[in-house]
Scaffold this motif. Structure first.
Motif, PDB file in Angstrom:
ATOM      1  N   GLY A 331       0.802  -1.209   0.000  1.00 56.76           N
ATOM      2  CA  GLY A 331       0.000   0.000   0.000  1.00 56.76           C
ATOM      3  C   GLY A 331       0.838   1.264   0.000  1.00 56.76           C
ATOM      4  O   GLY A 331       1.857   1.363   0.697  1.00 56.76           O
ATOM      5  N   ALA A 332       0.420   2.258  -0.790  1.00 53.56           N
ATOM      6  CA  ALA A 332       1.099   3.546  -0.865  1.00 53.56           C
ATOM      7  C   ALA A 332       0.805   4.372   0.385  1.00 53.56           C
ATOM      8  O   ALA A 332      -0.148   4.086   1.123  1.00 53.56           O
ATOM      9  CB  ALA A 332       0.636   4.295  -2.109  1.00 53.56           C
ATOM     10  N   PRO A 333       1.609   5.417   0.651  1.00 56.83           N
ATOM     11  CA  PRO A 333       1.323   6.284   1.801  1.00 56.83           C
ATOM     12  C   PRO A 333      -0.093   6.846   1.777  1.00 56.83           C
ATOM     13  O   PRO A 333      -0.720   7.036   2.818  1.00 56.83           O
ATOM     14  CB  PRO A 333       2.371   7.394   1.669  1.00 56.83           C
ATOM     15  N   GLN A 334      -0.593   7.090   0.573  1.00 56.19           N
ATOM     16  CA  GLN A 334      -1.982   7.518   0.411  1.00 56.19           C
ATOM     17  C   GLN A 334      -2.571   6.765  -0.764  1.00 56.19           C
ATOM     18  O   GLN A 334      -1.981   6.727  -1.848  1.00 56.19           O
ATOM     19  CB  GLN A 334      -2.058   9.021   0.162  1.00 56.19           C
ATOM     20  N   ALA A 335      -3.727   6.138  -0.572  1.00 57.73           N
ATOM     21  CA  ALA A 335      -4.340   5.363  -1.650  1.00 57.73           C
ATOM     22  C   ALA A 335      -4.632   6.261  -2.843  1.00 57.73           C
ATOM     23  O   ALA A 335      -5.162   7.369  -2.690  1.00 57.73           O
ATOM     24  CB  ALA A 335      -5.627   4.712  -1.164  1.00 57.73           C
ATOM     25  N   PRO A 336      -4.281   5.824  -4.062  1.00 58.37           N
ATOM     26  CA  PRO A 336      -4.532   6.648  -5.257  1.00 58.37           C
ATOM     27  C   PRO A 336      -6.024   6.889  -5.481  1.00 58.37           C
ATOM     28  O   PRO A 336      -6.878   6.089  -5.046  1.00 58.37           O
ATOM     29  CB  PRO A 336      -3.946   5.800  -6.384  1.00 58.37           C
ATOM     30  N   ALA A 337      -6.332   7.990  -6.174  1.00 55.46           N
ATOM     31  CA  ALA A 337      -7.723   8.264  -6.537  1.00 55.46           C
ATOM     32  C   ALA A 337      -8.218   7.243  -7.556  1.00 55.46           C
ATOM     33  O   ALA A 337      -9.398   6.888  -7.572  1.00 55.46           O
ATOM     34  CB  ALA A 337      -7.835   9.677  -7.097  1.00 55.46           C
ATOM     35  N   MET A 338      -7.318   6.750  -8.410  1.00 54.78           N
ATOM     36  CA  MET A 338      -7.691   5.753  -9.413  1.00 54.78           C
ATOM     37  C   MET A 338      -8.060   4.443  -8.729  1.00 54.78           C
ATOM     38  O   MET A 338      -7.349   3.971  -7.842  1.00 54.78           O
ATOM     39  CB  MET A 338      -6.542   5.511 -10.402  1.00 54.78           C
ATOM     40  N   SER A 339      -9.159   3.838  -9.132  1.00 55.06           N
ATOM     41  CA  SER A 339      -9.603   2.597  -8.511  1.00 55.06           C
ATOM     42  C   SER A 339      -8.633   1.461  -8.817  1.00 55.06           C
ATOM     43  O   SER A 339      -7.901   1.495  -9.824  1.00 55.06           O
ATOM     44  CB  SER A 339     -10.998   2.219  -9.003  1.00 55.06           C
ATOM     45  N   MET A 340      -8.646   0.451  -7.968  1.00 54.99           N
ATOM     46  CA  MET A 340      -7.807  -0.723  -8.197  1.00 54.99           C
ATOM     47  C   MET A 340      -8.188  -1.401  -9.512  1.00 54.99           C
ATOM     48  O   MET A 340      -7.318  -1.880 -10.247  1.00 54.99           O
ATOM     49  CB  MET A 340      -7.937  -1.698  -7.029  1.00 54.99           C
ATOM     50  N   ASP A 341      -9.466  -1.425  -9.835  1.00 53.41           N
ATOM     51  CA  ASP A 341      -9.920  -2.043 -11.075  1.00 53.41           C
ATOM     52  C   ASP A 341      -9.342  -1.318 -12.291  1.00 53.41           C
ATOM     53  O   ASP A 341      -8.892  -1.957 -13.249  1.00 53.41           O
ATOM     54  CB  ASP A 341     -11.444  -2.042 -11.129  1.00 53.41           C
TER      55      ASP A 341
END
Length: 406
Positions: A331-341
């Motif tokens: 996991g990144a320090p902050q989850a990206p706005a782009m969905s995992m899908d």
């Protein structure tokens, strides 16, 4: 999904394909479930929460704690074998289950050496196997004396529990060691201290063994650790001398036999600059260093673990490529706005050869949320691809600046 609120009331058909109970609902149980489906088996899991990775997918789930004997008993009813996603089940509970006729694999007499680092170190030393210098720590004076002997190149570890860098401290002075040890001992944590090793790299030798005594190994792999956590596995370990690889595999086979291990075991090793091997840790369950085999070996560790605990003949472990590299998706320090899908969509568009395994976990910093396997014949090229793909899936950023829209 069948939630087994009263598993004892279920009928048990001895002519049916086996049911294996796995204690723990994490990603290892989730991937074992995938292997069980292919073999026509049922994997029952003891999970703590519905959102646990295995609880999301397994058809039979008992909700409860691994530290609750009643929950363990409920999960075990009617199963052909009981095994583990982690090593944290109290040993005395496992002995109680064995006394009640439960087929616990690996047995508690073996599993204790993966649960208790001090018991493991002491037994390995008695068996004549190479381990780092160590000492039990029952007082501040113990760690101060050991630290002075080793010029404060030491590691302090919790005897039980702890993984991925947790339960591990590296004090570089008497003051730092005293503070750590006093706090942990006051909290009831058992400790040991080890000499810090000048490493060339870390290796892992994985073996599977059945109750009948059949055993099989996979090629020795190199593990790359970052911040105390496995980030990359290279299979087989590059430029490892044949005699060193043979020594590591033989060590794993002999250990499995001497300790009475059943199922899969990882022997984590230190390789020194002089080519010496030292045993670091034992894990008696599927292990991060074996994930490459899901796509890179004829029989991966999850199928092999099921075969072993059920006393089936073991599978062929031959690699399917010159090299397989596994990179953990952390996991990144902050989850990206782009969905995992959407990230998965872009990854497949650029790297159709990537084999992706996602664990159904929410994203948070440094959490293992999946892994990627890439096969090939050039170590540097395959490793670069695997790490780039894993970083993309974590951060939604290509490390080489690639833009799919250009």
């Amino acid at each position: 999904m069948t939630i087994l609120s009263d598993v004892s009331a279920r009928s048990f058909d001895p002519s049916a394909m086996p049911t294996v109970t796995m204690i723990g609902g994490g990603q290892l149980a989730r991937m074992t479930h995938q292997a069980a489906i292919a073999l026509g088996q049922r994997l029952r899991v003891l999970a703590e929460r519905p959102e646990d990775p295995a609880a999301q997918v397994s058809s039979e789930v008992v909700f409860g704690s691994h530290a609750d004997l009643a929950a363990l008993r409920k999960a075990a009813v009617g199963s052909h074998a009981l095994t583990f996603d982690h090593e944290h089940v109290p040993t005395e509970y496992l002995r109680a289950l064995v006394a009640e006729g439960v087929n616990v694999q690996p047995p508690p007499s073996a599993l204790v050496y993966a649960q208790d680092k001090l018991a493991m170190r002491t037994t390995l030393l008695e068996l004549g196997l190479p381990v780092p210098a160590f000492t039990p720590v029952t007082s501040v004076a113990d760690v101060v004396r050991f630290g002075q002997e080793h010029r404060w190149r030491i590691v302090v570890k919790a005897v039980r529990g702890g993984y991925d860098g947790r339960g591990v401290w590296m004090p570089d002075s008497a003051a730092a060691a005293e503070a750590i040890v006093a706090e942990q001992l006051a909290g009831g944590v058992q400790l040991l201290a080890e000499a810090k090793i000048d490493l060339k790299r870390e290796l892992s030798a994985m073996v599977a063994r059945s109750p009948f005594g059949q055993a099989a190994t996979w090629p020795v792999v190199q593990t790359v650790q970052r911040d105390g956590q496995c980030a990359v596995v290279i299979a087989p370990a590059p430029e490892l001398p044949e005699h060193t690889a043979t020594t590591a595999e033989t060590m794993a086979l002999n250990l499995a036999e001497r300790l009475g291990v059943t199922g899969v075991m990882a022997v984590e090793l230190f390789e020194t600059e002089g080519g010496e091997l030292l045993v670091n840790e034992l894990a008696m369950r599927p292990h991060n260093s074996g994930h490459w085999g899901m796509d890179g070996a004829r029989t991966g560790q999850f199928e092999q673990h099921l075969r072993a605990v059920l006393d089936y003949p073991l599978g062929d472990t031959t690699p399917l490529a010159e090299v397989t590299v596994m990179a953990n998706i952390l996991g990144a320090p902050q989850a990206p706005a782009m969905s995992m899908d959407e990230r998965l969509h872009h990854l497949f568009a650029r790297m159709p050869e990537a084999k992706v395994h996602l664990y159904g976990k929410t994203e948070r910093q440094a959490r293992k949320i999946g892994h990627i396997n890439i096969l090939g014949d050039d170590v540097a090229e395959v490793r670069e691809k695997a790490e780039r793909a894993a970083h993309w899936m974590s951060h939604a950023v290509w490390t080489d600046g690639w833009d799919p829209h250009e």
